[in-house]
Write a protein that holds these residues in place. Sequence first.
Motif, PDB file in Angstrom:
ATOM      1  N   ASN A 257       5.742  12.221  10.839  1.00 46.17           N
ATOM      2  CA  ASN A 257       4.565  12.733  11.560  1.00 46.17           C
ATOM      3  C   ASN A 257       3.903  11.679  12.448  1.00 46.17           C
ATOM      4  OD1 ASN A 257       3.313  11.072   9.725  1.00 46.17           O
ATOM      5  ND2 ASN A 257       2.181  12.703   8.671  1.00 46.17           N
ATOM      6  N   GLY A 258       4.443  10.481  12.448  1.00 49.83           N
ATOM      7  CA  GLY A 258       3.932   9.420  13.320  1.00 49.83           C
ATOM      8  C   GLY A 258       2.762   8.636  12.771  1.00 49.83           C
ATOM      9  N   GLU A 259       2.127   9.081  11.699  1.00 51.58           N
ATOM     10  CA  GLU A 259       0.979   8.393  11.103  1.00 51.58           C
ATOM     11  C   GLU A 259       1.403   7.685   9.826  1.00 51.58           C
ATOM     12  OE1 GLU A 259      -2.377   7.871  11.664  1.00 51.58           O
ATOM     13  OE2 GLU A 259      -1.970   8.485  13.719  1.00 51.58           O
ATOM     14  N   PRO A 260       1.467   6.365   9.805  1.00 49.37           N
ATOM     15  CA  PRO A 260       1.874   5.662   8.577  1.00 49.37           C
ATOM     16  C   PRO A 260       0.769   5.677   7.523  1.00 49.37           C
ATOM     17  CG  PRO A 260       1.238   4.068  10.247  1.00 49.37           C
ATOM     18  CD  PRO A 260       1.172   5.426  10.907  1.00 49.37           C
ATOM     19  N   GLN A 261       1.165   5.582   6.281  1.00 48.84           N
ATOM     20  CA  GLN A 261       0.174   5.424   5.214  1.00 48.84           C
ATOM     21  C   GLN A 261      -0.479   4.055   5.367  1.00 48.84           C
ATOM     22  OE1 GLN A 261      -0.811   7.656   3.148  1.00 48.84           O
ATOM     23  NE2 GLN A 261       0.762   9.205   3.619  1.00 48.84           N
ATOM     24  N   ARG A 262      -1.782   4.002   5.081  1.00 51.87           N
ATOM     25  CA  ARG A 262      -2.529   2.747   5.249  1.00 51.87           C
ATOM     26  C   ARG A 262      -3.161   2.312   3.937  1.00 51.87           C
ATOM     27  NH1 ARG A 262      -3.528   5.472  10.137  1.00 51.87           N
ATOM     28  NH2 ARG A 262      -2.891   4.253  11.977  1.00 51.87           N
ATOM     29  N   LEU A 263      -3.137   0.994   3.709  1.00 49.92           N
ATOM     30  CA  LEU A 263      -3.826   0.400   2.568  1.00 49.92           C
ATOM     31  C   LEU A 263      -4.813  -0.617   3.122  1.00 49.92           C
ATOM     32  CD1 LEU A 263      -4.177  -0.042  -0.489  1.00 49.92           C
ATOM     33  CD2 LEU A 263      -2.299  -1.702  -0.394  1.00 49.92           C
ATOM     34  N   ILE A 264      -6.102  -0.325   2.924  1.00 52.70           N
ATOM     35  CA  ILE A 264      -7.170  -1.174   3.482  1.00 52.70           C
ATOM     36  C   ILE A 264      -7.666  -2.140   2.394  1.00 52.70           C
ATOM     37  CG2 ILE A 264      -9.460  -1.175   4.558  1.00 52.70           C
ATOM     38  CD1 ILE A 264      -8.772   1.844   5.307  1.00 52.70           C
ATOM     39  N   ILE A 265      -7.586  -3.433   2.678  1.00 50.24           N
ATOM     40  CA  ILE A 265      -8.050  -4.453   1.725  1.00 50.24           C
ATOM     41  C   ILE A 265      -9.479  -4.845   2.073  1.00 50.24           C
ATOM     42  CG2 ILE A 265      -7.621  -6.746   0.772  1.00 50.24           C
ATOM     43  CD1 ILE A 265      -4.724  -6.482   1.587  1.00 50.24           C
ATOM     44  N   THR A 266     -10.364  -4.805   1.096  1.00 48.63           N
ATOM     45  CA  THR A 266     -11.768  -5.177   1.332  1.00 48.63           C
ATOM     46  C   THR A 266     -12.005  -6.648   0.986  1.00 48.63           C
ATOM     47  OG1 THR A 266     -12.339  -4.402  -0.885  1.00 48.63           O
ATOM     48  CG2 THR A 266     -12.600  -2.825   0.931  1.00 48.63           C
ATOM     49  N   GLU A 267     -13.105  -7.173   1.478  1.00 46.85           N
ATOM     50  CA  GLU A 267     -13.398  -8.609   1.346  1.00 46.85           C
ATOM     51  C   GLU A 267     -13.505  -9.087  -0.097  1.00 46.85           C
ATOM     52  OE1 GLU A 267     -16.817  -9.700   3.540  1.00 46.85           O
ATOM     53  OE2 GLU A 267     -15.938  -9.250   5.507  1.00 46.85           O
ATOM     54  N   GLU A 268     -14.088  -8.252  -0.966  1.00 44.13           N
ATOM     55  CA  GLU A 268     -14.375  -8.720  -2.323  1.00 44.13           C
ATOM     56  C   GLU A 268     -13.118  -8.979  -3.154  1.00 44.13           C
ATOM     57  OE1 GLU A 268     -14.962  -4.146  -2.474  1.00 44.13           O
ATOM     58  OE2 GLU A 268     -15.427  -5.785  -1.099  1.00 44.13           O
ATOM     59  N   THR A 269     -11.955  -8.472  -2.719  1.00 47.27           N
ATOM     60  CA  THR A 269     -10.714  -8.708  -3.476  1.00 47.27           C
ATOM     61  C   THR A 269     -10.304 -10.178  -3.452  1.00 47.27           C
ATOM     62  OG1 THR A 269      -9.404  -8.148  -1.522  1.00 47.27           O
ATOM     63  CG2 THR A 269      -9.827  -6.380  -3.105  1.00 47.27           C
ATOM     64  N   ALA A 270     -10.827 -10.921  -2.474  1.00 48.83           N
ATOM     65  CA  ALA A 270     -10.498 -12.356  -2.376  1.00 48.83           C
ATOM     66  C   ALA A 270     -10.935 -13.115  -3.623  1.00 48.83           C
ATOM     67  CB  ALA A 270     -11.146 -12.958  -1.133  1.00 48.83           C
ATOM     68  N   GLU A 271     -11.907 -12.560  -4.348  1.00 49.42           N
ATOM     69  CA  GLU A 271     -12.420 -13.219  -5.550  1.00 49.42           C
ATOM     70  C   GLU A 271     -11.419 -13.198  -6.695  1.00 49.42           C
ATOM     71  OE1 GLU A 271     -16.394 -12.112  -6.835  1.00 49.42           O
ATOM     72  OE2 GLU A 271     -16.775 -11.208  -4.875  1.00 49.42           O
ATOM     73  N   ILE A 272     -10.484 -12.231  -6.671  1.00 48.07           N
ATOM     74  CA  ILE A 272      -9.648 -12.049  -7.855  1.00 48.07           C
ATOM     75  C   ILE A 272      -8.169 -11.896  -7.560  1.00 48.07           C
ATOM     76  CG2 ILE A 272     -10.134  -9.535  -7.896  1.00 48.07           C
ATOM     77  CD1 ILE A 272     -10.069  -9.853 -11.012  1.00 48.07           C
ATOM     78  N   ARG A 273      -7.805 -11.083  -6.554  1.00 48.16           N
ATOM     79  CA  ARG A 273      -6.383 -10.792  -6.279  1.00 48.16           C
ATOM     80  C   ARG A 273      -6.270 -10.422  -4.812  1.00 48.16           C
ATOM     81  NH1 ARG A 273      -3.148 -10.218 -10.612  1.00 48.16           N
ATOM     82  NH2 ARG A 273      -1.065  -9.349 -10.287  1.00 48.16           N
TER      83      ARG A 273
END
Length: 502
Positions: free
Chosen positions: A16-32
């Motif tokens: 369909n031309g639209e890839p699945q997206r995974l958005i990483i937020t800033e607070e993940t830098a604290e742990i993983r």
Amino acid sequence: MKLIEAPRYKRIPPANGEPQRLIITEETAEIRPHAVAAVLRNIKFTAERYESFIDLQDKLHQNICRKRSLVAIGTHDLDTITGPFTYRARPPSQIKFKPLNQTKEFTASELMDLYRTDSHLRHYLHIIEKEPVYPVIYDSNGVVLSMPPIINGNHSKISVNTRNVFIECTATDLTKAKIVLDILVTMFSKYCEKPFTVEGAEVIYPSGKICLYPELAYRKEVLKANVINKQLGISETPASLAKLLTRMYLKSRVMEDGKQIEIEIPPTRADVIHACDIVEDAAIAYGYNNIQMTIPKTYTIANQLLLNKLTELLRQDLAAAGFTEAFTFALCSVEDIADKLDMPISTTQAVHIANPKTAEFQVVRTTLLPGLLKTAASNKKMPLPLKLFEISDIVVKDSTKDVGARNQRHLCAVYYSKNPGFEVIHGLLDRTMQLLGVCLDKELGYYIKASKDPRFFPGRCAEVTSRGQSVGKLGVLHPDVITKFELTMPCSTLEINIEPFL
């Protein structure tokens, strides 16, 4: 024998031309901080394939993922969730979902308590347990996909009937995450409707950077055929070597000059890091048993290190003199080499361990005496007298050495009984010197003279001097020293440096 062509893995765009997206937020830098993702589209599972899929994840978790501490894999039924997906880090009290194979919802804190007795999951709790926030992945409707590295959500649980699999790997090491994702998708893309194809997914970082995964990167290396032959001790033609490497899943061809081989490393071979790995594969394909054994053109005859030879000879004769050999730890506590011997630690020239795990292993020993006294203390129930000896290295600081320290080979003996037995230790010194071919002479041999040392009883200590150089001491230990090592009877000891006698 060449059976089949190696498959060519491809990352393809979604239909369909639209890839699945995974958005990483800033607070993940604290742990993983890292995450990668991909989609296996129109996959066909059987009961056997499904079991293998789960088993592969478990195997990866145990080895390259280092028990999930580096990477945690999450696989989800894409048809039960809606993208884009968000990778966040939230306080445990704010995370609530129904975990895999459970019938009710739990908060993250409750899950930690629940899995504390779980034979499988309890081994992973420590990874995030003490952190202020836990990683969690949501879909666009707020459904929890997983709380890595502990458990997936039950909502997106995959089964034999799953047709589209969304794979996410969260990690503390991005390189390992990419390798794990490549392994997982290449192994099971075979069962997709379009074999050996993987649908790419976008990962959007907090900075706005967008990466498309899986990378499925092919790279090329060039090696000279004569280098491979020389390192293996064989004499194959470049064409033959290229054929051998192709059999090892490393598609190879002879280059135009006829001497070099171009090798293509596929995404399934993350273990090929250096040219020597390619040479090893050539050896495996050729067959180690087929490599002709030859004597090297240049060879040497080994000799025992003189110091070790002297040590072995002395050990035999000290044992013949009635002493029992002990082997003690090279590391000890500051208390053992300083406090218990009534000596300031600053005078010992001890090498300190930067990050000792226990109080027993803080420094490298500067004397063999504490080890033998602790051995005697552990064997107080044995019949008296206890006659122990050890010939091993001690370590002292030395600014003239490139590593800032040097080893010294010492001989130490103790006599522990109801009487001090100084004459026994003195006799052992004389016998040792006799074995070393050193006579009792002030100029050319050895002699002993009265000395003072806080370790020894006043007036019961002597310094051993050989050819004008002090090599050690012998005497009766001070009662305070004996008491500090939890001993109750008199003890005489001898410790000398044997290196000057080589």
